[in-house]
Design an enzyme around this catalytic site. Structure first.
Site, PDB file in Angstrom:
ATOM      1  N   GLY A   1       0.825  -1.204   0.000  1.00 52.47           N
ATOM      2  CA  GLY A   1       0.000   0.000   0.000  1.00 52.47           C
ATOM      3  C   GLY A   1       0.858   1.251   0.000  1.00 52.47           C
ATOM      4  O   GLY A   1       1.073   1.852   1.057  1.00 52.47           O
ATOM      5  N   TYR A   2       1.358   1.604  -1.165  1.00 51.59           N
ATOM      6  CA  TYR A   2       2.190   2.804  -1.295  1.00 51.59           C
ATOM      7  C   TYR A   2       1.455   3.894  -2.078  1.00 51.59           C
ATOM      8  O   TYR A   2       1.073   4.923  -1.550  1.00 51.59           O
ATOM      9  CB  TYR A   2       3.497   2.460  -2.005  1.00 51.59           C
ATOM     10  CG  TYR A   2       4.639   2.017  -1.112  1.00 51.59           C
ATOM     11  CD1 TYR A   2       4.424   1.554   0.172  1.00 51.59           C
ATOM     12  CD2 TYR A   2       5.947   2.061  -1.576  1.00 51.59           C
ATOM     13  CE1 TYR A   2       5.465   1.150   0.979  1.00 51.59           C
ATOM     14  CE2 TYR A   2       7.019   1.669  -0.777  1.00 51.59           C
ATOM     15  CZ  TYR A   2       6.768   1.206   0.501  1.00 51.59           C
ATOM     16  OH  TYR A   2       7.817   0.814   1.283  1.00 51.59           O
ATOM     17  N   SER A   3       1.281   3.662  -3.376  1.00 54.39           N
ATOM     18  CA  SER A   3       0.730   4.693  -4.257  1.00 54.39           C
ATOM     19  C   SER A   3      -0.694   5.066  -3.856  1.00 54.39           C
ATOM     20  O   SER A   3      -1.470   4.240  -3.362  1.00 54.39           O
ATOM     21  CB  SER A   3       0.739   4.210  -5.707  1.00 54.39           C
ATOM     22  OG  SER A   3       2.046   4.050  -6.194  1.00 54.39           O
TER      23      SER A   3
ATOM     24  N   ASN B   1      11.003   5.452 -14.466  1.00 57.64           N
ATOM     25  CA  ASN B   1      12.373   5.553 -14.977  1.00 57.64           C
ATOM     26  C   ASN B   1      12.855   6.988 -15.053  1.00 57.64           C
ATOM     27  O   ASN B   1      14.062   7.252 -15.013  1.00 57.64           O
ATOM     28  CB  ASN B   1      12.467   4.871 -16.342  1.00 57.64           C
ATOM     29  CG  ASN B   1      12.447   3.355 -16.219  1.00 57.64           C
ATOM     30  OD1 ASN B   1      12.184   2.813 -15.137  1.00 57.64           O
ATOM     31  ND2 ASN B   1      12.723   2.656 -17.302  1.00 57.64           N
TER      32      ASN B   1
ATOM     33  N   GLU C   1      13.060  -3.410  -3.859  1.00 58.35           N
ATOM     34  CA  GLU C   1      12.044  -3.378  -4.910  1.00 58.35           C
ATOM     35  C   GLU C   1      12.674  -3.080  -6.264  1.00 58.35           C
ATOM     36  O   GLU C   1      12.294  -3.649  -7.286  1.00 58.35           O
ATOM     37  CB  GLU C   1      10.982  -2.324  -4.586  1.00 58.35           C
ATOM     38  CG  GLU C   1       9.861  -2.269  -5.614  1.00 58.35           C
ATOM     39  CD  GLU C   1       8.756  -1.290  -5.234  1.00 58.35           C
ATOM     40  OE1 GLU C   1       7.730  -1.272  -5.922  1.00 58.35           O
ATOM     41  OE2 GLU C   1       8.927  -0.549  -4.247  1.00 58.35           O
TER      42      GLU C   1
END
Length: 410
Positions: A129-131, A396, A246
């Site tokens: 649960g990051y973004s 990127n 990650e």
């Protein structure tokens, strides 16, 4: 740097090959071959994890005292390469390759004892649960609130692009516990059971039609402070540590070389614009040769990084460099595979694949009809899913900024 494997490494390679020959069933190999993204069929992935765990190889990068392997960097690389070449399905990275390392580094003794053995067995399956809808690559802008209430934090907000949230029974989250001078401050890292009252999951349909990612909603979800990893308001420290795993937790080279080898075989089986094998077409063969050279160069760069780490040197922004090169070359190879698939690659046939989640609104033909070979049916799904490779784990563009700052001082 010596590029030749030592006798010990070669003996280890043979041991790994024997293990794979004896334990990779046709069903598991099929799941690896027909995967449409970095997330394979969930049941196949968990079955392979159980087999690896029985051998003691499920989490080789963990410290030995927690169930890891006393392998050299070369042996880690050999294991990744041989597993990829044999067609083994990938393991879900969220638990073993990501949050487990944060638990080992920042967890209490009670947290380590509770989570690590169960992550190994698959009893505990994490999602990330990051973004958030307004916080992606700029992760520090997250706003999901966690209000202090005695022994608990009360969490309200949502997370998005959460892979396998419908399969997971735990989620590790970054939440906002306070607003301080810098947005990186006031963030806390918490572990939350997915069956906690107030949590809701809405599947998101990807461009491939698969339901692998989700949006997770939190409505006054109570989380014990005992589930905080690290210190309250210092979760950014934990998150930065975890991001190293990650972005650079696995080698790209072996997978890309296998993709290129498979593409060469496939291009030799289909007709090109002149009626002969596509592999004999000068334009296509030049593009494939360029991709294969880039895969070999990437492997050398991974060897260099591996050598630096094994000698105790800081590899610098190597994880960012490898992430850029690896994901963009993977995208290039999926483009070429789609080109090789020809008209049959334009057909929507997800029933030929083994994706990481259910496919929305698709009713496969009753007789299982498939237009073309299975790789031609899988090609467009991989192409679509692989567009995310240059976005997830920090886009990127963000990785290039990290390199510019660390290397050029910009």
């Amino acid at each position: 740097m010596d590029l030749d494997w030592s006798p010990t490494d070669l003996a280890f390679r043979d041991e790994v090959r024997r293990f794979l020959d004896e334990n990779l069933t046709p069903e598991l190999r099929r799941a690896g071959r027909l995967a449409t993204s970095v997330y394979p069929d969930h049941e196949a992935s968990m079955e392979w994890q159980r087999i690896l765990h029985a051998r003691g190889w499920a989490a080789p990068a963990w410290p030995v005292e927690h169930g890891g392997c006393d392998w050299s960097m070369a042996q880690h690389y050999i294991f990744d390469r041989e597993s990829t070449r044999a067609g083994a399905p990938m393991l879900s990275p969220m638990g073993i390759r990501m949050v487990a390392h944060a638990i080992i580094a920042f967890g209490t003794d009670e947290q380590k004892a509770s989570f690590l053995p169960r992550i190994l067995t698959g009893e505990v399956f994490f999602c990330q649960g990051y973004s958030e809808p307004e916080a992606g690559s700029d992760l520090a802008s997250l706003s999901m609130a966690a209000v202090d209430d005695g022994d608990d934090l009360v969490c309200t907000g949502s997370k998005i692009w959460t892979t396998h949230a419908t399969e997971a029974n735990w989620i590790f989250c970054l939440v906002r516990t306070s607003r301080l001078a810098r947005k990186q401050q006031g963030i806390t890292f918490v572990l939350i059971p997915m069956d906690t009252p107030g949590i809701g999951v809405r599947p998101l349909v990807m461009t491939s039609g698969e339901q692998v990612q989700n949006q997770v909603f939190f409505d006054q979800v109570r989380v014990p402070k005992a589930n905080v990893l690290g210190r309250i308001d210092d979760g950014w420290t934990v998150a930065k540590y975890l991001l190293n795993f990650e972005r650079g937790g696995a080698a790209y080279g072996p997978t890309l070389q296998v993709m290129a080898e498979a593409l060469a075989t496939q291009a030799g089986e289909v007709a090109g614009p002149n009626g002969r094998a596509l592999l004999d077409d000068p334009a296509f063969s030049a593009k494939l040769a360029d991709a294969r050279i880039r895969a070999d160069v990437l492997e050398i760069l991974e060897y260099r990084t591996m050598s630096a780490i094994s000698h105790g040197r800081d590899p610098g922004p190597a994880a960012s460099t490898l992430k850029i090169l690896g994901t963009e070359l993977s995208q290039r190879l999926t483009e070429l595979t789609l080109e090789a698939a020809g008209p049959r690659g334009r057909m929507y046939q997800p029933h030929a694949a083994m994706p990481g989640g259910p496919v929305a609104d698709h009713r496969p033909p009753a007789d299982g009809y498939l237009g073309g070979a299975d790789w031609q049916a899988v090609a467009p799904l991989r192409y679509l899913n692989d567009r995310a490779g240059s976005i997830y784990a920090g886009s990127n563009e963000i990785q290039r900024n990290i390199i510019a700052k660390a290397t050029l001082g910009l």
